[in-house]
Design an enzyme around this catalytic site. Sequence first.
Site, PDB file in Angstrom:
ATOM      1  N   GLY A 270      10.033  31.056 -36.502  1.00  0.00           N
ATOM      2  CA  GLY A 270       9.461  31.672 -35.319  1.00  0.00           C
ATOM      3  C   GLY A 270       8.784  32.979 -35.656  1.00  0.00           C
ATOM      4  N   MET A 272       9.361  36.740 -38.596  1.00  0.00           N
ATOM      5  CA  MET A 272      10.080  37.351 -39.710  1.00  0.00           C
ATOM      6  C   MET A 272      10.021  38.861 -39.604  1.00  0.00           C
ATOM      7  SD  MET A 272      11.874  37.061 -42.345  1.00  0.00           S
ATOM      8  CE  MET A 272      12.476  38.462 -43.277  1.00  0.00           C
ATOM      9  N   GLU A 273      11.187  39.497 -39.805  1.00  0.00           N
ATOM     10  CA  GLU A 273      11.356  40.913 -39.503  1.00  0.00           C
ATOM     11  C   GLU A 273      11.015  41.846 -40.653  1.00  0.00           C
ATOM     12  OE1 GLU A 273      15.586  39.671 -40.954  1.00  0.00           O
ATOM     13  OE2 GLU A 273      13.914  38.755 -39.887  1.00  0.00           O
ATOM     14  N   HIS A 306      13.642  40.456 -30.698  1.00  0.00           N
ATOM     15  CA  HIS A 306      14.560  40.092 -31.778  1.00  0.00           C
ATOM     16  C   HIS A 306      14.107  40.682 -33.111  1.00  0.00           C
ATOM     17  CE1 HIS A 306      17.404  37.299 -33.844  1.00  0.00           C
ATOM     18  NE2 HIS A 306      16.508  37.405 -34.814  1.00  0.00           N
ATOM     19  N   GLU A 307      12.848  40.483 -33.470  1.00  0.00           N
ATOM     20  CA  GLU A 307      12.386  40.956 -34.772  1.00  0.00           C
ATOM     21  C   GLU A 307      12.321  42.486 -34.817  1.00  0.00           C
ATOM     22  OE1 GLU A 307      12.470  38.697 -36.878  1.00  0.00           O
ATOM     23  OE2 GLU A 307      12.363  37.001 -35.493  1.00  0.00           O
ATOM     24  N   GLU A 329      21.863  38.112 -38.086  1.00  0.00           N
ATOM     25  CA  GLU A 329      21.258  37.208 -37.108  1.00  0.00           C
ATOM     26  C   GLU A 329      22.097  37.066 -35.843  1.00  0.00           C
ATOM     27  OE1 GLU A 329      18.362  36.515 -37.199  1.00  0.00           O
ATOM     28  OE2 GLU A 329      17.752  36.628 -39.296  1.00  0.00           O
TER      29      GLU A 329
END
Length: 906
Positions: A270, A272-273, A306-307, A329
């Site tokens: 989805g 990537m951080e 989220h990221e 996570e």
Amino acid sequence: MHNETDTTIHRQDYQPYPFRIPTVRLSFELNADQTWVSCTLEVQRRVDELGETAATADLVLDGEELSLISIHVNGLVQTSKNYVLTDRTLTLLNLPDEAEVTIVSTCRPIKNTTLSGLYVSGESMFTQCEAQGFRRICWFADRPDVMSEYWVTLRGDRKLYPNMLSNGNLIHQQDLSEGLHESQWHDPFAKPCYLFALVAGNFACREHMTKTASGRDALLQIYSDQGTINQTAWAMESLERSLRWDEDRFGLELDLDRFMIVAARDFNMGAMENKGLNIFNAAYVLADPNTATDANYQAIEAVIGHEYFHNWTGNRVTCRDWFQLSLKEGLTVFRDQEFTADMMAHGLPANEAASARANKRIDDVIALRNAQFPEDSGPMAHPIRPESYQEIGNFYTATVYEKGAEVIRMMHTLLGEKGFRAGMDEYFRRHDGQAVTCDDFVSAMQWAYERQHPGNPEINLEVFKRWYSQAGTPRVHVMMDYNANTRQCHLTMTQRCAPVGVEKQTNLQKLPFHIPVLIGLLDANGKNMPLKHNGQTVGTVMLELLQESQSWTFDDIESAPTPSLLRDFSAPVIIEYDYTDAQLALLLAHDRNAFARWEAGQELASRQIIRLAKAWRETGRCSSIDAVFIQAWKSILQDASLDAGYRARALALPSDKTLEARMSPMDPLAIAHARQAMRIQLGQACAHELLAAYKDNVTPGAYSPAPGPSGKRALKNLALAYLLAAQKQDALLLTLMQFNHATNMTDRMAALAGLAQQSDSEDASEAVVGFFEQWQHEPLVIDKWFAAQATSVLTTVERVRGLMAHPAFTLRNPNRARALIFQFCINNPTGFHAEDGSGYIFWADQVLALDEINPEIAARLARAMDQWSRMIPTASKLMQSQLQRVASHQGISRNTLEIVSKALSL
């Protein structure tokens, strides 16, 4: 087959890396066909707490699909006698205690179809390094506990790559000769290599200057394909909200001068951080009312949150090893869930805010039950902190993410908001800039827990830690006795959790979990009874189940109560209580806890569908549903005191996955036929009320993705789906009118999904074809078009193969493969589980085809067969045959082999 012992990695074998690499300097000569990478490492032999240096003098580095050009150590060229090179490792022999190592190598981005490492998408280049992609870029110690400060220089063609980005802050950029240019980046925060990122391309850029809570200026940027900048406004708004929320809720600020997001069309995940440079699947960035649904808008906000939140829970404090994946996570999923709930409730009156938060909680539980509960009972069952793996890419699972979030939520429930925040503050105080373990996080929460109960040595989280080491979904059996003479209510809870997955092979003796259970008691009129607990009188009590069986007594209970159990879904467990239908109806009508009220309705519906499924399996026909249930369902539909979004969730039937798990053996076809029969009967019995709900929830005017109007659209489109299923007069005409006159993609897609189910309507067929013609230049919309057809009850394997031949389809794009193949195999039970086994043959064909291109995506598709051994015998035999076919295929990847081998081992 591969020998498992050759590839299995065990948590207990962890050893610190023998060298520190405090500084990394990377220089890239970017070219799609062949990119040159010069990597200079400052290397220091590790010294332990006792002052002892690591015993080994050899530096072992990871690498895949690389061509080695040269090696220098302290400026001296190394010959083959100074190193050992294999397909996967480069070992430098007898390295000094301190050294500067420079390795020059090349990689082939254009040939990299795995989308791991440095790869080409369209005309641009992207990286994906989590979990082990950095080794496909250059030789390095590719593990999360090696943290370094990065200096990066990028050189490339000015016209092809006007934007060349990497982590951190832009230090310098300049034009070079021969049409080249250069940019230099510095990330001042030490990070593991999985957080490295590089992007090169020609992008549109939306920018926004903001100030952090401490008053620092920060530049927010979102890069996307040319021509899409108008679709990034919502993403930027979501990023700004994320930044503010993390400051307000957890006191955490953005720590860099800029924060960048880049949208990629080809992406395995989805998003990537990567530190300061998040790379996103375009599906979670691009949105406007014409191309994105309400669900898309909600997902974009959640994933951007989220990221961004990973900047602290994952980047500033990262994982010591990949067994600790849930450390970042699970915690960050909990944080993004809370962010979304707060955003949904923002600015609403108290009652409406509570309802909005309940809607989010319901959505999260549905997702957990659809994906994680089956995983917990299948071949891939594992604790949120696994004990072993063969390919870490296979452990980015619902257990690590969603169940991991539930474990964090239980800590939040036990400590309360204030105590949990104190534990988080302590966690960052202890571990900022470190690579740590799940135990380190629990230790910080233990510190906060003890502060709430000073002087009580029995208060600890030792039993709670079992959630990290034991797999499976606990079942909590509840018994309640009421004594009218003493006015006492006696409640007993007993927990059990059978061995699952590899636990079955190890004779693991499972111990009781620490399970917080929120309960209430309702009287005969549905009112909350006052409960005396711990010296207080309350409406909801938290009971802590720590033993195999425990009992509690409530005094001064005036009449026989109906228990409201596991309010707010306070633990990821299955509650077993022998409710009567009348008790469930009481909870559905009156429970003040919105989640428990929804849960009662789901249980009533599940009982009806299971009964219909058993009748279909025995007779080939579905019986009628109960009039009492129809009336209860209709009352929710007409209850104007409930917001539309909540009613849409309450009236939706339990999912196929949830229902299948309640049948032994599983019979997906029986469940599918029963659900459809239920939809038809409800549509017929409540046609008048459904039509009224449709008309009452139209949302005229400008589009807004806010919870209010999106809830109305959800209820309106749910009503339309029931009417269409029941084939009520004019339902098809109403659907066509909505399709042709929709002013937003939510309504348009709801109509398209309905039209894709019509077998004998020329108008419907023309609409499906016309949709493609209108939107063929919008890739994310065409993904929706494929998905709508893949999930239609009319779609067979033959039809899917026909769609795969469509010019717009390609296996190489993960989004497109997920839209058609995954949707068919996972969300089309009538097509996939066809009695002739054609769906299973198709599955094997596609797993093998994908495995040659992108093993990570192939392994995820392989999970569609996890439950094969629990199916009815005719289906399980056919599924087993195709699993064996995949497992025995010559050259199968380790990713896919691990999945199918574990499935076959049960």
